[in-house]
Design an enzyme around this catalytic site. Structure first.
Site, PDB file in Angstrom:
ATOM      1  N   HIS A 131       0.922  -1.267   0.130  1.00  0.00           N
ATOM      2  CA  HIS A 131      -0.096  -0.072  -0.101  1.00  0.00           C
ATOM      3  C   HIS A 131       0.884   1.265  -0.002  1.00  0.00           C
ATOM      4  CE1 HIS A 131      -3.675  -2.171   0.496  1.00  0.00           C
ATOM      5  NE2 HIS A 131      -3.566  -2.805   1.576  1.00  0.00           N
ATOM      6  N   ASP A 177      -2.519 -10.801  -2.247  1.00  0.00           N
ATOM      7  CA  ASP A 177      -3.182 -10.291  -1.234  1.00  0.00           C
ATOM      8  C   ASP A 177      -4.652  -9.859  -1.624  1.00  0.00           C
ATOM      9  OD1 ASP A 177      -1.802  -8.948   1.487  1.00  0.00           O
ATOM     10  OD2 ASP A 177      -3.654  -7.728   0.606  1.00  0.00           O
ATOM     11  N   HIS A 203      -5.904  -7.288  -0.624  1.00  0.00           N
ATOM     12  CA  HIS A 203      -6.237  -5.926  -0.689  1.00  0.00           C
ATOM     13  C   HIS A 203      -5.454  -5.669  -2.125  1.00  0.00           C
ATOM     14  CE1 HIS A 203      -6.584  -6.363   3.531  1.00  0.00           C
ATOM     15  NE2 HIS A 203      -7.660  -5.508   3.251  1.00  0.00           N
ATOM     16  N   ASP A 222      -4.082 -12.989   3.365  1.00  0.00           N
ATOM     17  CA  ASP A 222      -5.444 -12.415   4.077  1.00  0.00           C
ATOM     18  C   ASP A 222      -6.785 -12.542   3.355  1.00  0.00           C
ATOM     19  OD1 ASP A 222      -4.578 -10.555   2.352  1.00  0.00           O
ATOM     20  OD2 ASP A 222      -4.605  -8.839   3.496  1.00  0.00           O
TER      21      ASP A 222
HETATM   22 ZN   LIG Z   1      -3.991  -7.330   2.587  1.00  0.00          ZN
END
Ligand SMILES: [Zn+2]
Length: 337
Positions: free
Chosen positions: A123, A159, A161, A244
């Site tokens: 991120h 991931d 995200h 995740d």
């Molecule tokens: Zn993540």
């Protein structure tokens, strides 16, 4: 598999109750050691300013150090939702250095490696730490691979995200492909976000945030790895390995079985053998349920480059309309790359 790791990675946010906890690497290392999979371990090193600044401007590096030094216990970094304490700049710099050491091993030996690191990185945009991330470890490794003379690098990100920070540095020979829950944090990477960049592509497969079938997830990645590698023809394959997406993860959870890591790894190892002379580097991103991280990394560590059987239509049909629409746009983007 060669792991790059040091217990000092537990020093960031030590003693604070936070989901991005030291146990994400300390307990995972213990679990892998108990499973007999953690014999080949090398320490990392501190990434140099010159290596970090291929991704992050010196003003950001200085800001992180200044804000951490002013912290008595812990505080939010001014740019986003990531806690820091006095140790954070040192640990983040070491995490980036672990990714670099893993890359250097893989470039020398032609064998896969795994940087077992925190804080995660995908991120982190050039001048904006956020989402538990300070320095973008995989992006720093990608830029280092380019500096080593490898023309084309592909970052694969599975991931839960979207790696908005990694997408922000894609281009100039660094391609990016991500699957992620959508809509979900950080809100980027939708169906229409397919990009041609300078000597690179950035591709996004959004997945229904309510969950997807495990076989659909495997089939989609099997297709993506094959098709993207066939077009991009990467010299180095880097993986933002976040777990995740696994069912039961307290942050993500796409309802996907942890066993899929074996299939993902098989596809990645086969692609690395075909296109990259085995140059394959995994870097830990998210994943907040320690047993699932241990299980997933254990499956990756045992993976071989035996090609997986070609995905069947029945498996891809386990995905929904949004995923099929995105796969069609990814295919169209690759067709004219
Ligand atoms: Zn993540």
């Amino acid at each position: 598999m060669r792991f790059v790791y040091d217990a000092l990675l537990g020093n960031h946010l030590r003693g604070m109750r936070h989901i991005e906890s030291p146990d994400r690497v300390l307990a995972v290392a213990e679990g892998l050691r108990d499973a007999g999979l953690f014999d080949d371990v090398a320490p990392g090193r501190l990434a140099l300013d010159s290596e970090i600044s291929r991704v992050h401007p010196p003003s950001y590096i200085a800001m992180l150090q200044r804000e951490a030094a002013a912290t008595s216990t812990h505080a939010y970094l001014s740019t986003g939702d990531v806690f820091i304490d006095a140790e954070s700049p040192h640990v983040a710099r070491y995490a980036a250095g672990c990714a670099l050491v893993a890359l250097e091993y893989t470039l020398t030996e032609g064998k896969p490696s795994f940087a077992l690191v925190r804080p995660p990185g995908h991120h982190a945009e050039p001048a904006r730490g956020m989402g538990f991330c300070l320095y973008n470890n995989v992006a720093i490794a990608a830029r280092a691979a380019r500096a080593h003379g490898f023309e084309r690098v592909l970052i694969v990100d599975f991931d839960y995200h979207h790696g908005n920070g990694t997408q922000a540095i894609a281009g100039d020979g660094v391609s990016y492909v991500s699957s992620h829950a959508f809509p979900a944090y950080p809100g980027t990477g939708g169906i229409d976000d397919q990009r041609h960049l300078q000597d690179a592509v950035s591709l996004n497969l959004p997945l229904q945030a309510r969950g997807v079938a495990s076989e659909g997830f495997v089939a989609a990645w099997d297709l993506l790895v094959r098709d993207v590698c066939a077009r991009v023809r990467p010299h180095v394959l880097l993986v933002s390995a976040g777990f995740d997406y696994v069912a039961g993860d307290p942050v993500g959870d796409l309802g996907i079985d942890a066993s899929v890591a074996a299939s993902l790894a098989r596809a990645l190892h086969a692609a690395a053998a075909t296109y990259c002379d085995g140059r394959l580097v995994y870097v830990l991103e998210g994943g907040y349920h320690v047993p699932s991280i241990i299980e997933s990394i254990g499956l990756i560590a045992r993976a071989t480059d035996t090609p997986s059987p070609r995905e069947s239509g029945a498996q891809l049909s386990a995905l929904g309309d949004m995923e099929h629409a995105a796969l069609a746009r990814i295919g169209a983007t690759l067709d004219c790359y």
